[in-house]
Design a protein around this motif. Structure first.
Motif, mmCIF file in Angstrom:
data_model
loop_
_atom_site.group_PDB
_atom_site.id
_atom_site.type_symbol
_atom_site.label_atom_id
_atom_site.label_comp_id
_atom_site.label_asym_id
_atom_site.label_seq_id
_atom_site.Cartn_x
_atom_site.Cartn_y
_atom_site.Cartn_z
ATOM 1 N N THR A 168 0.829 -1.206 0.000
ATOM 2 C CA THR A 168 0.000 0.000 0.000
ATOM 3 C C THR A 168 0.864 1.257 0.000
ATOM 4 N N ARG A 220 -0.181 0.501 -5.672
ATOM 5 C CA ARG A 220 -0.834 0.905 -4.417
ATOM 6 C C ARG A 220 -2.342 0.668 -4.492
ATOM 7 N N SER A 221 -2.930 1.012 -5.622
ATOM 8 C CA SER A 221 -4.369 0.818 -5.792
ATOM 9 C C SER A 221 -4.735 -0.660 -5.732
ATOM 10 N N ASP A 263 -4.493 -1.792 -2.149
ATOM 11 C CA ASP A 263 -5.661 -1.351 -1.372
ATOM 12 C C ASP A 263 -6.832 -2.315 -1.588
ATOM 13 N N LEU A 293 -3.908 5.434 7.640
ATOM 14 C CA LEU A 293 -4.289 5.934 6.320
ATOM 15 C C LEU A 293 -5.405 6.974 6.389
ATOM 16 N N GLU A 345 -4.477 10.538 5.525
ATOM 17 C CA GLU A 345 -3.891 10.839 4.219
ATOM 18 C C GLU A 345 -4.631 12.004 3.558
ATOM 19 N N ARG A 390 -7.238 7.439 -0.616
ATOM 20 C CA ARG A 390 -6.475 6.676 0.379
ATOM 21 C C ARG A 390 -7.229 6.577 1.690
#
Length: 341
Positions: A63, A71-72, A75, A110, A113, A118
């Motif tokens: 992540t 990262r997506s 997630d 998170l 963020e 996020r």
């Protein structure tokens, strides 16, 4: 066999996730170390689809990957694997999931963020990893602070994925705050959550909001939830309001009436519902009948079966597109769900 092929390795990695076969996770996990972002992304998606909850701690690391696509994917994988972790725990223990504090702390971080995507990525796994009963303690302050988030999508996710499924006085206090939110969907979700949670305090909050909210659609929702809690005063106010025909579409007006009667704890409310449907049902929209079937499906009442039989026998055969066909289908589905049949 195609995992190491230059052109098809990514496609193969994603496809393995759909197989559901044992041993696939072990084939995918080495790809997480690939220097190619698209390969890491494919491996994460494959693990997510496999529901390999044992890889949740490993997936968390990505992540913070340098590549946005990775990262997506991470997630999404965390969301899916957290749900699998909860399911596995519940099946093993046979009782309510008590959460995972150590993992939850990762996604709590998170919530601060700057990117709303996020923040929502933090909310979704927490929907599985937090226990059913929570309070504003143990580092959950960032969670409750999201009721004031500037992005309404974040607040919607907070209410739907977390607060609706949790219990506790701090949860209800946060929902009460959301009930006054400027976003209509947030208020809608908060009203339904407070109605489901029940209690005199929540009933008072809903009743107060009914007198204050200027959105006619939200007032419909509030009337239903108050009826669920044994207060049909708001429903009577709506039914007596002649101006309501201008501001509220007919299907929604019908749905409010039948849902309020279906969820009401009043003993004779079900008989009143059947009388209304027998009298006005031919003029009701298909969505109203589907709403009736949905609400009655969870009820255990010996009056439901005979009423279904009567309506089905009285319904003429449908040979083409016809609103009555939707009613017939909805009642057949309801009949199939009745334990007594």
């Amino acid at each position: 066999d195609h995992l190491d092929a230059p052109g098809s390795g990514v496609v193969a990695a994603e496809a393995l996730g759909w197989t559901g076969k044992a041993g696939m996770s072990e084939k995918l996990s080495p790809l997480l170390l690939s220097p190619k972002a698209r390969v890491r992304r494919a491996a994460l998606l494959g693990l997510a689809r496999l529901g390999s909850e044992g890889y949740l701690e490993r997936v968390v690391e990505f992540t913070q990957d340098e590549d946005r696509g990775v990262r997506s994917a991470a997630d999404f994988a965390c969301w899916m694997l957290a749900g699998a972790r909860k399911l596995a725990a519940v099946l093993k223990r046979g009782n309510e999931w008590d959460g995972d504090d150590s993992l939850s702390s990762w996604w709590i971080g998170l919530l601060d963020e700057s990117d709303p995507e996020r923040r929502m990525a933090g909310i979704r796994p927490l929907g599985s990893l937090l226990p059913k009963k929570i309070a504003n303690s143990g580092g959950l302050e960032p969670l409750f602070a999201l009721v004031d988030d500037k992005d309404p999508r974040v607040v919607q996710d907070l209410v739907w994925r977390l607060l609706t499924r949790r219990e506790g006085p701090d949860v209800d206090a946060a929902l009460a705050t959301c009930l006054a939110h400027t976003d209509t969907k947030v208020r809608h979700l908060a009203a339904e959550a407070l109605g489901a949670h029940g209690g005199d305090a929540n009933k008072a909050v809903l009743a107060k909001r009914f007198t204050e909210d200027g959105d006619p659609r939200i007032r419909e929702v509030l009337a239903i939830e108050l009826a669920r809690l044994g207060d049909e005063g708001a429903l009577k106010t709506l039914l007596a309001d002649e101006a309501r025909t201008v501001s509220v579409p007919a299907p929604l007006r019908e749905m409010t009436h039948v849902r309020a009667l279906a969820v009401s704890p009043r003993e004779d409310a079900l008989d009143e519902l059947f009388l209304l449907l027998d009298k006005e049902g031919d003029n009701f929209h298909a969505v109203t009948w589907m709403t009736v079937a949905s609400e009655l499906e969870g009820k255990d009442d010996e009056r439901i079966g005979p009423w279904i039989t009567k309506i089905l026998l009285a319904t003429k055969p449908v040979t083409g597109p016809d609103p009555l066909g939707h009613r017939f289908s909805a009642l057949l589905s309801l009949a199939a769900a009745q334990k007594a049949w």
